[in-house]
Structures are given as structure tokens and as C-alpha cells.
Scaffold this active site. Structure first.
Site, PDB file in Angstrom:
ATOM      1  N   ASP A  38       0.868  -1.182   0.000  1.00  0.00           N
ATOM      2  CA  ASP A  38       0.000   0.000   0.000  1.00  0.00           C
ATOM      3  C   ASP A  38       0.900   1.226   0.000  1.00  0.00           C
ATOM      4  O   ASP A  38       1.992   1.211   0.574  1.00  0.00           O
ATOM      5  CB  ASP A  38      -0.892  -0.001   1.248  1.00  0.00           C
ATOM      6  N   ALA A 167     -18.938  -9.419   2.580  1.00  0.00           N
ATOM      7  CA  ALA A 167     -19.614  -8.322   3.271  1.00  0.00           C
ATOM      8  C   ALA A 167     -18.812  -8.025   4.528  1.00  0.00           C
ATOM      9  O   ALA A 167     -18.340  -8.950   5.211  1.00  0.00           O
ATOM     10  CB  ALA A 167     -21.043  -8.722   3.623  1.00  0.00           C
ATOM     11  N   LEU A 230     -29.264  -6.348  -4.134  1.00  0.00           N
ATOM     12  CA  LEU A 230     -29.311  -6.410  -2.665  1.00  0.00           C
ATOM     13  C   LEU A 230     -29.823  -5.082  -2.100  1.00  0.00           C
ATOM     14  O   LEU A 230     -30.698  -5.049  -1.230  1.00  0.00           O
ATOM     15  CB  LEU A 230     -27.912  -6.711  -2.104  1.00  0.00           C
ATOM     16  N   CYS A 279     -19.994   0.258  -0.924  1.00  0.00           N
ATOM     17  CA  CYS A 279     -20.325  -0.355  -2.219  1.00  0.00           C
ATOM     18  C   CYS A 279     -21.686  -0.006  -2.803  1.00  0.00           C
ATOM     19  O   CYS A 279     -21.782   0.350  -3.971  1.00  0.00           O
ATOM     20  CB  CYS A 279     -20.237  -1.872  -2.093  1.00  0.00           C
ATOM     21  N   LYS A 341     -22.682  -0.903   9.737  1.00  0.00           N
ATOM     22  CA  LYS A 341     -23.325  -2.128  10.212  1.00  0.00           C
ATOM     23  C   LYS A 341     -22.492  -2.639  11.379  1.00  0.00           C
ATOM     24  O   LYS A 341     -21.404  -2.115  11.622  1.00  0.00           O
ATOM     25  CB  LYS A 341     -23.412  -3.167   9.090  1.00  0.00           C
TER      26      LYS A 341
END
Ligand code: UDX
Ligand code: ADP
Length: 450
Positions: A38, A167, A230, A279, A341
Site C-alpha cells: 500500500d 460483506a 441487494l 459499495c 453495520k
């Protein structure tokens, strides 16, 4: 390309996708050296540091890192060196929505992907398989190919699309037991050899019947389509929650009854303050942009509505809070949950940011508590959104914003408690404040639930 033996994998991008995905590949393929690189040196330092403070929080991740780090999984800022020695390169860099130029606010910003491809081209001395892991608009592979060719005419690069379906919050579990692995490649001989090389990596733990191979474009579009469908389910149930509120029906019971029809299924029908995460919104906007590009305005409008309902739902929650302060007094509200979430420290596009921003704009004072999101992240999220307004409507001070590190402290003396993330610890607590439960998890009395 033929008979290419994969001994070294390099992944560019040590974020929420690159970190967990490579940890699992390293665990399942002890015969392969995996290096995650990175350009953010601080991030790499953290990946090499204390297991309790890795840059990404995911249940089960630190245990894997403990097992494979510095055995066959390495985190490094030596990008060029790692590209050079690897036969297979994953690109897992960020692809945010463009903020300026053509397609601003809609199309994906491919500058990180393009600079990554340029980097690969400039330093490569032998043929490589380059894999798109980040979510990308359809036909990005063509652009990657063009960049690779422009800067390197000597080597052959085979581009594969291998979209990530994990997810957050259940990334490790998802990687272990993927519903499917999708690999898109060219139909040429070298394209099919590259596909086979990647299939062989996944075969170390995924059964063959779960690995789908297709062409690059179908693979790219499948990713956008999956996320759009979704998200569409969430907007569907959220739109119904508004009707339920007006008519006195119970959204949870409606969702249960609907979901028991096996043709519909029960997953992704939980009402919420709106979907967040890096996303869903981005992918739908990509899809909308693509539709408009091809003159499919009705199709574009259909998908855009999913986002409109998401924004509507966020504002519906703000209205609900306002109802509690009818006398015009601007009281104190505790926001429980900042991540988009539970079980992640990621707050990208979290509804908490938008709802809190609106409440601060209206003059309310906020207490905020989240078990995993860092205080600086919360401040940065609010400041960034506030700055997008031409005239920032508020200054964050210790009077209008307090961030707490304990649930009990955050709810002391507050007027309203707004549960926005479904963290398990929000299920049980005692308070005299009015409770708005947008996740349907609180076990006590609620003033309002979705
Ligand atoms: C999503 C896709 O699920 C995953 O396959 C893809 O690779 C990346 O995007 P992610 O954004 O990490 O994953 O989490 P997800 O579980 O899909 O949740 C997205 C948002 O939808 C969250 O804010 C969540 O709270 C919300 N949600 C989910 C609901 O509001 N209701 C539901 O029933 C399910
Ligand atoms: P995702 O959720 O897609 O994994 P993140 O933002 O968490 O997205 O991670 C993407 C990572 O990619 C960031 O850590 C960023 O520094 C890194 N990155 C972006 N462009 C490059 C590049 N050209 N070279 C190396 N790393 C890059």
C-alpha cells in the site's frame, strides 16, 4: 503465460478488501507467498503492528494474521519490488465516486486503478496476471489493458475480473464459505490459462462447482448487478416501513410473511435507517451512469429510485426525532452506532453520518458512541460532510458534540436515544430517555421502531 506457476502473489491495496482477502489466501495456500502493499505507509505499519489495532476490524481476522504473518503473508510498502517478483497481482485499491469532471457524483473515480496499472507496467520485467478485485464499472478492464500497454510493450499482461462478494463484518466467514467465486477472463488461450491459474488458487478451499468462469464484462456487470439487487431489497422494505407506520402495520411482521415465500426469501429484508457502506450507493450510481451512457433512461431511473428511497429513509428518521421536540427546544440526542453495520470499524456512507449532520444543522446537540469506530474517524466524517455545504452550518464544539467510549456514559442525561447500528451491546441498557430503534434490536420499551 503458459504453464505459469504461481509462487508469489502481490495485492495492491491493504484496505477492507485487500487485507482480509489476502489473509485468507495466505492461510489456505501455504505454498504461496502473499505480499500486501500500500502507498499508505502508516497503514502498512499498523498491519505489521499490534494485533488489537489492525487497520481493519473483522471477526476472526486477527487470529489468521497471527498465524500467517511473516510466514507466507507479508505487509510491505515496497510496492515495486513486490510487483516485480509476483506472477499474479490483485488490484484492491479504492474506487470512490468521482467528485469532479465528467460523470461527477455518478461515475467511479478510476484514478487509483489507473495509477496502479501504470505502476505495474512501469516496473514489470516479466509476464503477469493482473486481477481486478475492486468493484469497477463494466469495461474497466479495457482501460487497464490500455494503460498497461501504453507503459510496457515488452510483457504480456492478462487481465482477469474476480469481483469480491465479501460483506464487512462477516468477511472471513464469507471468504471461507463463498456462495460463489466469479472469474472473468478473455476467451483467448492465454486468457483461459490465466483463468485456470486463478481457479487453482481458489480450489485450495472452494469446491469447483462454486467457481463460475465467464468473460470479463459479464463478471464486472455481475458484481454491479448483485449489489444493486441487494440494495434494492433494502429500499423495498424501507419504503414499506413508511406505509406500515402510516397504517399501523408492523414492518417486521410484514417482512417475515413476505420472506417466507421461498421465491422471495428472508435475507436482506431488515428495515434500517438506510444502507451504508462503500459499495451499494457507488455501484448503483455506476449502473445508473452506464444506463444513461447507453441511452437507457427508464432503466437508469429505476435504479436511481433505490438511492432516492435510501435518502428518504434517512430523512424520515430525522423527522421522527424532530417530532419529539415539538416545543422547539433543541435537546440532546445520543447516537448509538457509527459504523454502517455491526462488527466493522468502517463508517463509509453510514447513515449515522447523514442523520447526525442533519440534526447538527438543525441545532441539536449530539452524544455519539460506537464500540469500534475511532473518535477521529467520526470527527472527520462529520467535518467532511459539513464542508460539502457552501456555508458550513455548524462548528463542532464540545457543546454540540461529545464522543464517548462507553454506552452508559453516552446516554446519561440525554433526551433521545437513536439506535442506528445493530451492535449486540445496544440490545440491553436502562434509560429514561425516549428510544428510537431503527434496527429493531432493543429489548425494552421504545418510543418508535421502524
Ligand atoms: C455489500 C455486499 O453485501 C457484498 O456482497 C459486497 O461485496 C460489498 O457490498 P457490505 O456493504 O460490506 O457488503 O455489507 P452488507 O451486509 O451488504 O450491508 C450493507 C448495508 O445494508 C448496511 O448498512 C446494512 O446495515 C444494510 N442492510 C443490510 C439493511 O439495511 N437491511 C438488510 O436487511 C441488510
Ligand atoms: P476497499 O474497501 O476497496 O478495500 P480501502 O480504501 O479500504 O478500499 O483500501 C484501498 C487501499 O488502496 C488504500 O489503503 C489506499 O491507500 C490503497 N491504494 C490506492 N491506490 C494505490 C496505489 N496506486 N498504490 C498502492 N496503494 C494504493
Amino acid at each position: 503465460m503458459s504453464n505459469m506457476k504461481i509462487k508469489n502473489i502481490c495485492c495492491i491495496g491493504a484496505g477492507y478488501v485487500g487485507g482480509p482477502t489476502m489473509a485468507v489466501i495466505a492461510l489456505k495456500c501455504p505454498h504461496i507467498n502473499v505480499t500486501v502493499v500500500d502507498m499508505n505507509k502508516e497503514k502498512i505499519k499498523k498491519w505489521n503492528g499490534d494485533l488489537e489495532h489492525l487497520p481493519v476490524y473483522e471477526p476472526g481476522l486477527k487470529e489468521i494474521i497471527a498465524q500467517v504473518r511473516n510466514k507466507n503473508l507479508f505487509f510491505s510498502d515496497k510496492i515495486d519490488e513486490s510487483i516485480q517478483k509476483s506472477e499474479m497481482i490483485f488490484m484492491a485499491v479504492n474506487t470512490p465516486t468521482k467528485v469532479e469532471g465528467k460523470g461527477a457524483g455518478m461515475a467511479a473515480d478510476l484514478s487509483f486503478v489507473e495509477s496502479c496499472a501504470k505502476n505495474i507496467a512501469l516496473v514489470s520485467k516479466k509476464d503477469k496476471i493482473v486481477i481486478e478485485k475492486s468493484t469497477l464499472p463494466v469495461r474497466t478492464a479495457e482501460r487497464i489493458k490500455a494503460v498497461l500497454k501504453k507503459y510496457n510493450n515488452e510483457c504480456h499482461f492478462e487481465i482477469l475480473s474476480n469481483p469480491e462478494f465479501l460483506a464487512e463484518g462477516s468477511a472471513i466467514e464469507d471468504l471461507f464459505k463463498s456462495d460463489r467465486v466469479l472469474i472473468g477472463g478473455d476467451k483467448t488461450k492465454s486468457g483461459q490459462e490465466a483463468v485456470k491459474a486463478l481457479v487453482n488458487i481458489y480450489l485450495n478451499w472452494i469446491p469447483l462447482d462454486k467457481i463460475i468462469t465467464t468473460n470479463v464484462w459479464s463478471s464486472e456487470l455481475s458484481k454491479l448487478a448483485s449489489n444493486a439487487m441487494l440494495a434494492q431489497r433494502i429500499s423495498s422494505i424501507n419504503s414499506l416501513s413508511a406505509i406500515c407506520e402510516k397504517t399501523g402495520a408492523d414492518t417486521i411482521e410484514v417482512a417475515k410473511a413476505v420472506g417466507m415465500d421461498h421465491r422471495i426469501g428472508s435475507y436482506f429484508l431488515s428495515p434500517s435507517p438506510g444502507f451504508g457502506g462503500s459499495c451499494f450507493q457507488k455501484d448503483i450510481l455506476n449502473l445508473v451512469y452506464l444506463c444513461e451512457h447507453y441511452g437507457l433512461s427508464e432503466v437508469a431511473e429505476f435504479w436511481l429510485q433505490v438511492i432516492k428511497i435510501n435518502n428518504y429513509q434517512r430523512m424520515r428518521i430525522v423527522d421522527k426525532v424532530e417530532e419529539l421536540f415539538k416545543n422547539g427546544r433543541k435537546g440532546r440526542i445520543t447516537i448509538l452506532g457509527w459504523s454502517f453495520k455491526k462488527n466493522t470499524n468502517d463508517s463509509r456512507e453510514s447513515s449515522s453520518i447523514y442523520i447526525s449532520n442533519s440534526l447538527l444543522n438543525m441545532g441539536y446537540k449530539l452524544n455519539i458512541y460506537d464500540p469500534k469506530v475511532a473518535d477521529e474517524r467520526i470527527l472527520d466524517d462529520l467535518n467532511s460532510l459539513n464542508k460539502l455545504n457552501n456555508n458550513p452550518a455548524y462548528n463542532l464544539t464540545s457543546d454540540n458534540l461529545q464522543i464517548y467510549n462507553s454506552l452508559n456514559e453516552s446516554i446519561k442525561g440525554t433526551d433521545v436515544i437513536l439506535i442506528l447500528t445493530e451492535w449486540d451491546e445496544f440490545k440491553n441498557f436502562e434509560s429514561d430517555a425516549k428510544i428510537i430503534d431503527t434496527r429493531n434490536i432493543y429489548n425494552g420499551n421504545k418510543y418508535f421502531k421502524l
